[in-house]
Design an enzyme around this catalytic site. Sequence first.
Site, PDB file in Angstrom:
ATOM      1  N   GLY D 201      65.034  79.371  39.989  1.00  0.00           N
ATOM      2  CA  GLY D 201      65.533  78.376  40.928  1.00  0.00           C
ATOM      3  C   GLY D 201      65.892  77.062  40.274  1.00  0.00           C
ATOM      4  N   VAL D 226      69.797  88.767  44.368  1.00  0.00           N
ATOM      5  CA  VAL D 226      68.568  87.989  44.417  1.00  0.00           C
ATOM      6  C   VAL D 226      68.568  86.970  43.270  1.00  0.00           C
ATOM      7  CG1 VAL D 226      66.060  88.088  44.508  1.00  0.00           C
ATOM      8  CG2 VAL D 226      67.404  90.037  45.321  1.00  0.00           C
ATOM      9  N   LEU D 227      68.431  85.709  43.604  1.00  0.00           N
ATOM     10  CA  LEU D 227      68.583  84.619  42.632  1.00  0.00           C
ATOM     11  C   LEU D 227      67.643  84.770  41.428  1.00  0.00           C
ATOM     12  CD1 LEU D 227      69.980  81.868  42.079  1.00  0.00           C
ATOM     13  CD2 LEU D 227      68.008  80.789  43.159  1.00  0.00           C
ATOM     14  N   ASP D 228      68.207  84.757  40.216  1.00  0.00           N
ATOM     15  CA  ASP D 228      67.446  84.758  38.965  1.00  0.00           C
ATOM     16  C   ASP D 228      66.535  85.969  38.840  1.00  0.00           C
ATOM     17  OD1 ASP D 228      68.650  82.352  38.308  1.00  0.00           O
ATOM     18  OD2 ASP D 228      67.065  81.147  39.193  1.00  0.00           O
ATOM     19  N   ALA D 229      66.881  87.068  39.484  1.00  0.00           N
ATOM     20  CA  ALA D 229      66.007  88.245  39.476  1.00  0.00           C
ATOM     21  C   ALA D 229      66.690  89.481  38.913  1.00  0.00           C
ATOM     22  CB  ALA D 229      65.509  88.522  40.890  1.00  0.00           C
TER      23      ALA D 229
END
EC number: 3.5.1.10
Lengths: 284, 284, 284, 284
Positions: D201, D226-229
């Site tokens: 994030g 999915v953010l940064d995943a």
Amino acid sequence: MERVYRLVISCPDATGIVAKVSNFLSGHNGWITEANHHADRPSGMFYMRNEIRADSLPFDLEEFETLFQPIAQECGMNWRITDSHQPKKVVLMASKESHCLADILHRWHSNELPCEISCVIANHDHLRSMVEWHDIPFHHVPVDPNNKPKAFAEVSGLIKQYQADTVVLARYMQILPPELCHTHAGRIINIHHSFLPSFAGARPYHQAAERGVKLIGATCHYVTEVLDAGPIIDQDVSRISHRDTVEDMVRLGKDVEKNVLARGLRWHLEDRVIVHGNKTVVFS
Amino acid sequence: MERVYRLVISCPDATGIVAKVSNFLSGHNGWITEANHHADRPSGMFYMRNEIRADSLPFDLEEFETLFQPIAQECGMNWRITDSHQPKKVVLMASKESHCLADILHRWHSNELPCEISCVIANHDHLRSMVEWHDIPFHHVPVDPNNKPKAFAEVSGLIKQYQADTVVLARYMQILPPELCHTHAGRIINIHHSFLPSFAGARPYHQAAERGVKLIGATCHYVTEVLDAGPIIDQDVSRISHRDTVEDMVRLGKDVEKNVLARGLRWHLEDRVIVHGNKTVVFS
Amino acid sequence: MERVYRLVISCPDATGIVAKVSNFLSGHNGWITEANHHADRPSGMFYMRNEIRADSLPFDLEEFETLFQPIAQECGMNWRITDSHQPKKVVLMASKESHCLADILHRWHSNELPCEISCVIANHDHLRSMVEWHDIPFHHVPVDPNNKPKAFAEVSGLIKQYQADTVVLARYMQILPPELCHTHAGRIINIHHSFLPSFAGARPYHQAAERGVKLIGATCHYVTEVLDAGPIIDQDVSRISHRDTVEDMVRLGKDVEKNVLARGLRWHLEDRVIVHGNKTVVFS
Amino acid sequence: MERVYRLVISCPDATGIVAKVSNFLSGHNGWITEANHHADRPSGMFYMRNEIRADSLPFDLEEFETLFQPIAQECGMNWRITDSHQPKKVVLMASKESHCLADILHRWHSNELPCEISCVIANHDHLRSMVEWHDIPFHHVPVDPNNKPKAFAEVSGLIKQYQADTVVLARYMQILPPELCHTHAGRIINIHHSFLPSFAGARPYHQAAERGVKLIGATCHYVTEVLDAGPIIDQDVSRISHRDTVEDMVRLGKDVEKNVLARGLRWHLEDRVIVHGNKTVVFS
């Protein structure tokens, strides 16, 4: 950025030096924002660097020098004080390879390197456009076996003309004449593409491939009259394997070279490097 | 641990080698659990290592060797096949310094190193108790300038007696006689406490301090008749600064030495290292 | 080793602190062999550590404390002075895994770690022989879900009985009760086998494998009442690849764990670590 | 550079896959210059990458695909073959920060990155001059909370128009809409300025400073919804200390970010990365 003075001292070690210096500073309300000391036992020498907020002192650099002189004399100090708002003037020297030059220019352009770049001197014309895009003067001074005295006289003249403090050999690939090394001792920084003292001289990646080492390296050092033998500022390495050809080493080595040179140069520009004998104290 | 055969091959590079080998293996239902290839362009050599689940093959090692021989001959292979359930027999040689020896003994004791340790031979008696706590025979064979032929005859006899595959010089600090190096070529592993080729020979940390390097290193290599010049298996480095004395380097270097030695030894024990000329291919 | 006093200071930042301290020291002929300062801007705090040759001062620690008290009070210092010849007393706590324990014991045995090891407390009996070979008392205090209060009362009693300064959880694998953490705040060191804050809690290597990270790590930190959330002393990582199974990670991680723990413990023993809030200043 | 085909295969593991593939290749005189295999035990999957000299085969890519299809079908392969002389087309996306963009542009300009750079799309106009100096089209597509659908439709249109294979978020700082992530799954590469999964994030260096970690990192990964995943391609770290402010971390982190991104991108461009589930196999 906040304006600081950098007080850099070398002197014979003795009791009371820190007290004398810190008394002087606190007596004038000097606010120390960073302090580093090093007592070198084998040589009996003491090294010290203080950063002091300029606006905490009631006088300027010139007066500082006058007032501090008695202490310096008493302790036998070799010392200097510099002003972070008077950045060093740097002459970059390059050849055809662009990676170190481009890296320094980009860091400077991004306000990451606290210096002025006076000009670039290169013995080939390849990198002119890149340099000029940055609005930096580019001087093409070709060097060949027959014109060396003349070429280096021109180089020397340019360094003088720009009143440069520091010269950076960003993969310049030419050996500087001894008198130039001597005149600018402690002010010419070279990046050598090996983990010195291994593989000094020409074609270090070929030497490394020949020996079968498992790490390649790069060394940032001050230039002296003896090739690749000056005081080392910083070094780093990169892991390789049997699959890496000399070409791979050249490519992987570029990243090590530019990072080591940028780090060493930054420390030099911030007066974090003190030469003693053929070594350095680096207050990083 | 699952039983595997390790097939290790060196031969002149050519089209179809992988096909021949993998046909042979798949023709016998061999389940390859790991495979590594390397085609070395400069030398025109091909290197290959396969791990095959032993229980997937309908025959034992001896029959494997018989059946594979025609392919090996056709391709001009220098090859070997080993069994992970017949671990190598290792003789450790030490002096007074305990860090590398203790590290190897602990890894072995924790089932981390796939080998038998036949015995420890040391030219001092200091480490006897540590070794004997591990239920490993300890032989004190003092070496002095006057007894070398006799002492090394005894060392040689012990290596033979224990039928050792591998000899590890865990900071042994004595130079082995050429005939011992020759007889066990590719099977004697040394740890040198510098980043070779820098600082070969005696007192490398003193040499490093003298030169003012910013990283110290260690090198794990096969021993040849030329001191500190054999094929390098692994190397690593540790960052130091102007504050580190020679004593600090010695201490910091110990961690690099033992880690590099343990890593190199492990690769050797798993037949991951192939010597070619004065270099190594390491299928780590 | 030369006897030194270590003067460690935290206080609100202000002009003149260094001058006051160094005047005090030089006024008594104190020879400073190492000095580190840190002014933390966000918190407005100042941290300082001096090593002073004990034989350069005309008084002992007790008198030092009395004489220095006025300066400490004036500057609002949180401070301590320790004597390198009065090494800290350390209680090691372990479970079944031997790598961290064996590593610390060997470093201590080799005079590399400046401490006394008072005893080892373990919730399994596996490592008794290894510990007793070092002539260190071994206490087996089994912990199970039903006996925790009694077991930790015994642990607490042993720590008191040995007058331990420092407790090291060398892969102890049990969660200490909050009151124990509280009573020994800043004096219990844990090694967690991940790069915190990633993968706190149980089975971090399984978590790492699940996430597919390319580096695994270890973190040495002071224990607080919140699991794996205390002030970090040191961290390091090791590169892994898709070929590494969880078992490989466990093996590779051991080397990172023991090196990070040994480094963090050494800094703690030499009074190089100052806790501020949930962070540390480490004058390494 | 020598022209090679890259054959990249994922399929359920079974005996004989390597034999089938290598028979096919050697049956057509294919010269394998590099080969990598990986059998992933937990998933029962097999991954393989071969580089074959194009001039050793008697047919072109299209015919290769036709002839190889039966083997692929028999083994249930997910596979592709690419031609090193048809470099991928890359769209770079940036914001105001120049370090990653400048680094990629310089590597490309120096023939170090085997790709075409189709264009740069940025949500600010700051970097236009730098991009245009490289003779690369620059598209300013401002993104604000109110125009996202329109802006990303424009971005999507540009990617289509340039027929881009790969999108690189070179510190783009905007979250892509899910459908864009989905459409280009495995072809959008992001650099996140933390050692994921720590500090996903916003403002990861602030998070790192808050937690007091001793290493900062960067992660190159494929973008998913999915953010940064998404699947991690590469990671690296840099050591920091209590002296480093958030500003220092930002500066030090830049070097890690650009090196990790360049390495991950290079591997992607050479078809060395295979996504499986939320992880990657990287045949580096």
